[in-house]
Design a protein around this motif. Structure first.
Motif, PDB file in Angstrom:
ATOM      1  N   GLY A   1       0.789  -1.222   0.000  1.00  0.00           N
ATOM      2  CA  GLY A   1       0.000   0.000   0.000  1.00  0.00           C
ATOM      3  C   GLY A   1       0.821   1.270   0.000  1.00  0.00           C
ATOM      4  O   GLY A   1       0.256   2.370  -0.054  1.00  0.00           O
ATOM      5  N   LEU A   2       2.143   1.153   0.051  1.00  0.00           N
ATOM      6  CA  LEU A   2       2.981   2.354   0.065  1.00  0.00           C
ATOM      7  C   LEU A   2       2.867   3.160  -1.224  1.00  0.00           C
ATOM      8  O   LEU A   2       3.070   4.376  -1.224  1.00  0.00           O
ATOM      9  N   ASP A   3       2.540   2.473  -2.339  1.00  0.00           N
ATOM     10  CA  ASP A   3       2.384   3.176  -3.617  1.00  0.00           C
ATOM     11  C   ASP A   3       0.967   3.689  -3.834  1.00  0.00           C
ATOM     12  O   ASP A   3       0.658   4.210  -4.905  1.00  0.00           O
ATOM     13  N   GLU A   4       0.112   3.530  -2.855  1.00  0.00           N
ATOM     14  CA  GLU A   4      -1.304   3.890  -3.018  1.00  0.00           C
ATOM     15  C   GLU A   4      -1.729   4.973  -2.044  1.00  0.00           C
ATOM     16  O   GLU A   4      -2.899   5.016  -1.632  1.00  0.00           O
ATOM     17  N   ASP A   5      -0.792   5.822  -1.636  1.00  0.00           N
ATOM     18  CA  ASP A   5      -1.106   6.954  -0.756  1.00  0.00           C
ATOM     19  C   ASP A   5      -1.778   6.498   0.535  1.00  0.00           C
ATOM     20  O   ASP A   5      -2.657   7.169   1.071  1.00  0.00           O
ATOM     21  N   ALA A   6      -1.330   5.325   1.040  1.00  0.00           N
ATOM     22  CA  ALA A   6      -1.961   4.778   2.241  1.00  0.00           C
ATOM     23  C   ALA A   6      -1.498   5.479   3.505  1.00  0.00           C
ATOM     24  O   ALA A   6      -2.204   5.474   4.517  1.00  0.00           O
ATOM     25  N   VAL A   7      -0.294   6.075   3.469  1.00  0.00           N
ATOM     26  CA  VAL A   7       0.244   6.751   4.651  1.00  0.00           C
ATOM     27  C   VAL A   7       0.889   8.064   4.223  1.00  0.00           C
ATOM     28  O   VAL A   7       1.131   8.298   3.041  1.00  0.00           O
ATOM     29  N   GLU A   8       1.185   8.882   5.224  1.00  0.00           N
ATOM     30  CA  GLU A   8       1.842  10.154   4.954  1.00  0.00           C
ATOM     31  C   GLU A   8       3.353   9.948   4.807  1.00  0.00           C
ATOM     32  O   GLU A   8       3.935   9.037   5.396  1.00  0.00           O
ATOM     33  N   TYR A   9       3.961  10.821   4.027  1.00  0.00           N
ATOM     34  CA  TYR A   9       5.409  10.823   3.869  1.00  0.00           C
ATOM     35  C   TYR A   9       5.971  12.104   4.482  1.00  0.00           C
ATOM     36  O   TYR A   9       5.263  13.106   4.617  1.00  0.00           O
ATOM     37  N   ARG A  10       7.242  12.046   4.844  1.00  0.00           N
ATOM     38  CA  ARG A  10       7.902  13.226   5.409  1.00  0.00           C
ATOM     39  C   ARG A  10       9.300  13.340   4.819  1.00  0.00           C
ATOM     40  O   ARG A  10       9.879  12.341   4.381  1.00  0.00           O
ATOM     41  N   PRO A  11       9.860  14.531   4.831  1.00  0.00           N
ATOM     42  CA  PRO A  11      11.222  14.692   4.294  1.00  0.00           C
ATOM     43  C   PRO A  11      12.244  13.964   5.175  1.00  0.00           C
ATOM     44  O   PRO A  11      12.057  13.833   6.388  1.00  0.00           O
ATOM     45  N   THR A  12      13.299  13.489   4.561  1.00  0.00           N
ATOM     46  CA  THR A  12      14.378  12.871   5.321  1.00  0.00           C
ATOM     47  C   THR A  12      15.149  13.949   6.078  1.00  0.00           C
ATOM     48  O   THR A  12      14.866  15.141   5.951  1.00  0.00           O
ATOM     49  N   TYR A  13      16.131  13.519   6.860  1.00  0.00           N
ATOM     50  CA  TYR A  13      16.817  14.462   7.754  1.00  0.00           C
ATOM     51  C   TYR A  13      17.512  15.599   6.995  1.00  0.00           C
ATOM     52  O   TYR A  13      17.668  16.700   7.527  1.00  0.00           O
ATOM     53  N   ASN A  14      17.923  15.359   5.728  1.00  0.00           N
ATOM     54  CA  ASN A  14      18.577  16.435   4.962  1.00  0.00           C
ATOM     55  C   ASN A  14      17.652  17.068   3.930  1.00  0.00           C
ATOM     56  O   ASN A  14      18.060  17.941   3.170  1.00  0.00           O
ATOM     57  N   GLY A  15      16.388  16.638   3.887  1.00  0.00           N
ATOM     58  CA  GLY A  15      15.416  17.235   2.994  1.00  0.00           C
ATOM     59  C   GLY A  15      15.553  16.855   1.537  1.00  0.00           C
ATOM     60  O   GLY A  15      14.830  17.388   0.690  1.00  0.00           O
ATOM     61  N   GLU A  16      16.447  15.918   1.220  1.00  0.00           N
ATOM     62  CA  GLU A  16      16.656  15.559  -0.179  1.00  0.00           C
ATOM     63  C   GLU A  16      15.639  14.548  -0.685  1.00  0.00           C
ATOM     64  O   GLU A  16      15.345  14.497  -1.867  1.00  0.00           O
ATOM     65  N   GLU A  17      15.106  13.704   0.193  1.00  0.00           N
ATOM     66  CA  GLU A  17      14.158  12.669  -0.204  1.00  0.00           C
ATOM     67  C   GLU A  17      13.018  12.612   0.794  1.00  0.00           C
ATOM     68  O   GLU A  17      13.008  13.324   1.803  1.00  0.00           O
ATOM     69  N   ASN A  18      12.078  11.720   0.511  1.00  0.00           N
ATOM     70  CA  ASN A  18      10.954  11.508   1.414  1.00  0.00           C
ATOM     71  C   ASN A  18      10.994  10.062   1.923  1.00  0.00           C
ATOM     72  O   ASN A  18      11.513   9.165   1.263  1.00  0.00           O
ATOM     73  N   GLU A  19      10.395   9.864   3.083  1.00  0.00           N
ATOM     74  CA  GLU A  19      10.284   8.524   3.655  1.00  0.00           C
ATOM     75  C   GLU A  19       8.907   8.398   4.309  1.00  0.00           C
ATOM     76  O   GLU A  19       8.328   9.392   4.764  1.00  0.00           O
TER      77      GLU A  19
END
Length: 749
Positions: free
Chosen positions: A141-159
């Motif tokens: 379900g990670l590809d289906e907007d099942a949960v919220e994402y947040r920026p990583t510690y350096n802001g370069e990616e999301n997790e």
């Protein structure tokens, strides 16, 4: 260079030190609690585990793909998501792959990932890994907007903030962690039982803890074993979220020809390292602390097989195992502290029912988000299909516009009332798509999507439909983890058993005969065997010293030493110094005052009761078990009156019915034993009355047998006064002169 006072690191803050310290420490504590040590109730993961699995997913390390070096995974994790030490991240990854640590491993490791003996894993440059199917179910379900994402510690990616999958990881795999001021400890459980309990809660949201325990039997450890707590204790633990479980090893008895046998341990408690366990058992054998156990052997290969050999075939198997349960980690206690982060990231202790309910609530949220995500995708696709259909219905005109116009998009939008996306999609169509059957396929796809759209819209609008859908999804996933599968089969047996019995001293100490010798100056020793006490060669002492007490005993005996002050001390027969030399001062073994006079030394098992009396003629009966002291300081039993001292400590034979006492004034009296009270401590009652002097000696006897004593002289003749009627009186009488020939020292021999 001027200082920039706008920089917060250069600003001086005037604040009380205690408040500044407490505020900063609170920030650190909350960071440790919420971002490191406690798992989330919704996916059961800590941030490091979540980031490990996320990084492996992005590396496409699914179960069907090949393995990749763990060094690559750890590098991605610490470089992109988790800026901590590589060794701590790798240790977390190793645990996710250990089949003896996780009930449902999330990482499929290839190489040396450690073992149950306690050996460490190989370095990450040597090992490889990929995800397991359990991890894929947890991340579904990670590809289906099942949960919220947040920026990583350096802001370069999301997790992802958490994982949305239907696998109940918190309770299925358990968790442990220590934060600041709080900790968590959750045992693993059987996933199929958790699915059944979750379905029950969906049907009956008000179901109580007892209903949940109708499905969840108890912990299900990856190493098996037996949980021996009662059903009531387990229910109380789960209802409060705090408590523990007694876990025992599982063993069988293997019989041999000739009547011999051995105990074979096939499963050990969770978290116990087999190597250290065997070392502890071997130490008991080598140090002779558990004599009924002769040997321990490790015959394990892929399966655990620890062979325990008894000292003899007559040893009771239950006694042997109860002793090992008490002395080793063959029985441990796994604590339950269901302290987790709830949906608001607040740490709190939950019951089993509350934890399941919180996970189910999360799954409803995930179901709605995935449904809405799919609806949005359907709307987008229908929009494009409508544009394609318009194009097919007006294909010649569309082609003409594209060929004639420099900017065909605005013309298409204006002429056919298309949206910008529809016009763009038409312009991007391939020529090979303009075949005759394409229109029919488009309409068929649109009809299917409209039907699915209606179903999903109805699902979002109906709580009953959501419950039905979630139950169906859980039941489908349960098939993968059902009890009939190798992974889902319950491993830990829930079987109530009484606490391990206290092992008798005879089983803990090898029983051997000894001769106990205490000298006049307080030197004690124990010679092996029952030696001849009359032999002059046996009783050798230092110059100026001589014998005081000497008697036969066993190494399993407890010895009672009494002082004139009425204090009793206990010595273990197995702990006395050897017979070589003159022994050791008894004061080095107990906290005996330097000026304390030793009155008696005898075995605690010589009789059930003893007669004790002071020099002023007062005494009482005391049970031998009541004078045994557990510490070096001893126990006060008699408290003589000022000026008096304890002078008599005599065992009472079972058949004795009278007390005989003789004073310093050479007066003898005999009275019924029943007139003397039984006490645990005190001064006692008057045994004999004196005009001058005090009590010289006292003993108990069988009145019908009379009184016997050894005559003086080398012959050692014994004289008996069979008729004691002249000396029979009530307790506390003065008495009369003893029979002719009674010892001049006024002592009963």
């Amino acid at each position: 260079m001027a200082t920039d006072l706008t920089d917060p690191f250069n600003a001086i803050v005037d604040a009380p030190f205690d408040s500044a310290l407490s505020e900063r420490y609170l920030v650190y504590a909350m960071s440790t609690i919420t971002a490191r040590s406690l798992p989330d109730v919704r996916d059961g993961l800590k941030p490091v585990h979540r980031r490990l699995l996320w990084a492996m997913r992005l590396l496409r390390l699914d179960p069907a793909s090949g393995y990749k070096k763990c060094a690559r995974v750890v590098g991605d994790v610490i470089g992109k998501y988790h800026p901590h030490g590589d060794q701590s991240v790798y240790d977390a990854m190793v645990r996710l792959a250990q089949t003896f640590a996780l009930r449902y491993p999330l990482v499929d490791g290839q190489g040396n990932f450690g073992n149950i003996d306690g050996d460490n894993a190989a370095a990450y440059r040597y090992t490889e890994a990929r995800l397991t199917q359990v991890a894929m179910d947890l991340m579904a379900g990670l590809d289906e907007d099942a949960v919220e994402y947040r920026p990583t510690y350096n802001g370069e990616e999301n997790e992802p903030e958490l994982f949305p999958g239907l696998f109940p990881n918190l309770l299925a795999n358990g968790a442990s962690g220590i934060a600041v001021g709080m900790a968590t400890s959750i045992p693993p459980h059987n996933a199929a039982e958790l699915f059944d309990a979750a379905i029950l809660l969906i049907d009956q949201p008000g179901a109580d803890d007892a209903a949940i325990l109708g499905h969840v039997q108890g912990p299900d450890f990856p190493t098996g074993g037996i949980v021996v707590d009662s059903a009531a204790a387990i229910a109380e633990t789960y209802a409060t979220g705090r408590g523990g479980f007694r876990v025992r090893a599982r063993y069988t008895i293997e019989r041999e020809k000739g009547g011999g046998w051995s105990a074979v341990v096939t499963e050990i408690p969770y978290g116990v390292q087999k190597g250290k366990l065997i070392e502890a058992i071997a130490a008991l054998v080598n140090e002779r602390k558990f004599p009924i156990l002769a040997d321990v052997r490790d015959e394990s290969d892929a399966d655990i097989r620890i062979v325990l050999e008894p000292r003899s075939r007559t040893v009771d198997a239950g006694t042997l195992m109860d002793g090992l349960f008490r002395l080793t980690d063959l029985e441990t206690r796994f604590s339950l502290n269901l302290n987790v982060l709830d949906a608001t990231r607040t740490p709190r202790v939950m019951s089993l029912r509350e934890a399941l309910a919180a996970w189910i609530q999360h799954q409803f949220v995930v179901l709605k988000r995935r449904t809405q995500h799919r609806l949005d995708k359907i709307v987008d696709r229908i929009e494009l299909l409508d544009g394609y259909i318009v194009a097919y219905l007006n294909l010649d005109r569309v082609i003409a516009i594209i060929r004639a116009e420099d900017e065909p998009k605005p013309v298409l939008i204006a002429e056919f009332a298309l949206t910008d996306r529809q016009a763009e999609a038409i312009l991007n169509m391939r020529l090979r798509s303009l075949r005759k059957l394409e229109e029919m396929e488009l309409r068929r796809e649109r009809d299917a999507l409209e039907k699915e759209q209606a179903d999903l819209t109805a699902l979002l609008g109906s709580d009953a439909r959501q419950r039905t859908r979630l139950k169906r999804d859980l039941a489908k996933l349960r098939e993968r983890y059902g009890p009939e599968t190798l992974l889902g089969k319950r491993r830990t047996l829930i079987e109530e058993a009484a606490p391990a019995r206290d092992i008798p001293l005879e089983a803990m100490i090898e029983r051997e005969p000894i001769t106990v010798i205490l000298s006049q100056r307080g030197w004690i020793r124990a010679m092996k065997g029952h030696v001849d006490l009359a032999s002059a060669d046996t009783l050798k002492f230092k110059e100026g010293d001589g014998p005081r007490f000497a008697f036969h005993a066993q190494t399993t005996d407890k010895l009672l030493l009494a002082t004139a002050a009425g204090r009793f001390y206990t010595l273990g027969g197995d702990r006395l110094p050897g017979g070589r030399g003159f022994g050791e001062p008894v004061r080095s073994m107990i906290d005996l005052d330097h000026d304390a006079a030793i009155v008696a030394l005898l075995g605690a098992g010589a009789s059930e009761r003893m007669l004790i009396a002071a020099s002023d003629g007062r005494g009482f009966i005391v049970r031998s078990a009541d004078v045994v002291a557990e510490t070096r300081k001893g126990k006060t039993v008699m408290t003589p009156r000022p000026g008096a001292t304890l002078v008599v400590v005599r065992p009472i034979a079972a058949e004795d019915d009278y007390v005989a006492a003789v004073g310093d004034n050479r007066k003898l009296v005999a009275f019924p034993l029943s007139e003397l009270p039984e006490m645990t401590r005190g001064q006692g009652v008057q045994i004999q009355r004196f005009r001058d002097g005090g009590l010289s000696d006292a003993r108990t006897l069988r009145f019908a047998d009379g009184l016997s004593w050894t005559m003086a002289g080398a012959e050692g003749r014994v004289r008996t006064e069979s008729d004691l009627a002249p000396w029979r009186a009530a307790r506390g009488a003065a008495g009369r002169m003893p029979p002719i020939g009674f010892p001049r020292d006024n002592r009963f021999k």
